[in-house]
Design an enzyme around this catalytic site. Structure first.
Site, PDB file in Angstrom:
ATOM      1  N   CYS A  31       0.819  -1.024   0.041  1.00 11.77           N
ATOM      2  CA  CYS A  31      -0.144  -0.086   0.040  1.00 11.77           C
ATOM      3  C   CYS A  31       0.838   1.446  -0.030  1.00 11.77           C
ATOM      4  O   CYS A  31       1.818   1.346  -0.720  1.00 11.77           O
ATOM      5  CB  CYS A  31      -1.069  -0.102   1.338  1.00 11.77           C
TER       6      CYS A  31
ATOM      7  N   ARG B  74      -2.287  -1.192   5.352  1.00  5.80           N
ATOM      8  CA  ARG B  74      -3.463  -1.651   4.384  1.00  5.80           C
ATOM      9  C   ARG B  74      -3.011  -3.063   4.037  1.00  5.80           C
ATOM     10  O   ARG B  74      -3.981  -3.919   3.838  1.00  5.80           O
ATOM     11  CB  ARG B  74      -4.055  -0.772   3.505  1.00  5.80           C
TER      12      ARG B  74
END
Length: 355
Positions: free
Chosen positions: A290, A295
């Site tokens: 990410c 994430r």
């Protein structure tokens, strides 16, 4: 005679009072015993990550093998004072863990192994202790869970749905600030699983030489399309050339695509369906990234939980990639037919997110 009668009456009164007092204590004890939680839940395999509130409570109640050696940690950035939920109410016994204990600037990669090990030992975390993590941000929780598995903790659990699921299940919280009991020996060399982590050099080689490799972008669509970097401190926008979109959420701080409406994570099967618009399959060698690693840890954990093999996190993400001027990038979605290919040094530098 009168004195004897008075003494007898006093004696009866005292005995009666004591009997009442003992009866009240007994009733209070019985009430407390009835109110004591005794939740039982099915055992969970060591390699399974996501667990229910019922399972966590059963651990606390002493009804799981893990009950003998476990620790509950609430994960978020900063100290417990910075946490949006810890001082308002946390799971009984939970200690706060700062995400910065496992990662460091400027790239926000996983820190030097010795630094990560010290951070764990300070919290009493060892390889053979069951670590139960939760928080109000699945990305932050997943980041710590991933780092602990990489380091060598053998049994890492994540409370599926976080504190909301806990309270919805009707279990109590407390506001006492818990302090950790440090440990002296982690129990193995950190990292015990370096194969979970991929470097920028490894990614470049894989993209060039391995047709089965997929570098999966876990970023919002506007980030993937190169309209914004998503971060106030990253000026350039785009993706490594060859990256495929794995979805994420509306912005860098949300992961709606990977969560059900109740805040629990989607299954591995649901994740595969989510990728139906991209060239991503379970059988590919997958490396998630990410902006800075938070994430990307979410799909990695879902895949790990499902028993997938050969999955990694490209830890440096876009933040690291965009610091190398000669690296190839794509701006726009290749599937849309509107995608430009260039190098980092030719990217515009006005794509930072607005403060």
């Amino acid at each position: 005679m009168k004195r004897k009668l008075i003494s007898a009456l006093l004696g009866i009164t005292m005995v009666s009072t004591m009997a009442v007092g003992c009866g009240k204590a007994s009733n209070d004890s019985e009430k407390a015993e009835k109110e004591k939680s005794n939740v039982k839940a099915e055992q969970v395999d060591t390699k399974k990550v996501f667990v229910s509130p019922q399972w966590v409570q059963s651990v606390i109640d002493g009804n799981q093998p893990e009950s003998k050696n476990y620790e509950i940690l609430e994960a978020s950035w900063g100290s417990y004072k910075d946490s949006p939920t810890y001082t308002k109410g946390h799971i009984p016994g939970a200690i706060h863990v700062d995400t910065s204990s496992v990662e460091s600037e400027p790239m926000w990669n996983i820190s030097d192994p010795k630094v990560v090990e010290k951070g764990m030992l300070d919290l009493g975390v060892t390889k053979d202790k069951t670590i139960i993590l939760y928080g109000n941000d699945i990305s932050a929780v997943s980041r710590v869970a991933y780092a602990y598995l990489w380091a060598g903790v053998e049994n890492v659990k994540v409370l599926n749905g976080g504190i909301d699921a806990w309270e919805e299940a009707g279990y109590k919280t407390e506001t006492t600030v818990e302090k950790a009991t440090p440990a002296k020996d982690f129990g193995t060399t950190v990292p015990a699983h370096p194969e979970y982590w991929m470097s920028i050099d490894q990614v470049q080689k894989k993209l060039k030489d391995d047709s089965n490799f997929r570098l999966v972008s876990i970023r919002s669509k506007v980030e993937f399309d190169g309209k914004t970097s998503g971060y106030t401190y990253i000026d350039r926008a785009g993706e490594p050339k060859g990256a495929v979109w794995g979805h994420a959420g509306s912005d860098p701080y949300n992961m709606q695509d990977y969560l059900h409406k109740d805040g629990t994570v989607i299954s591995a099967e649901e994740m595969e369906k989510l990728w139906s618009d991209s060239d991503i399959k379970k059988d590919n060698e997958l490396s998630f990234y990410c902006g800075t690693g938070w994430r990307a840890s979410v799909p990695w954990l879902i895949a790990y939980d499902a028993g997938w093999e050969g999955i990694t996190v490209y830890d440096g993400g876009w933040n690291e990639w965009q610091t190398h001027g000669n690296l190839p990038v794509q701006v726009g979605d290749p599937n849309s037919g509107d995608c430009q290919y260039t190098t980092v040094d030719k990217l515009a530098t006005d794509k930072a997110a607005k403060k």
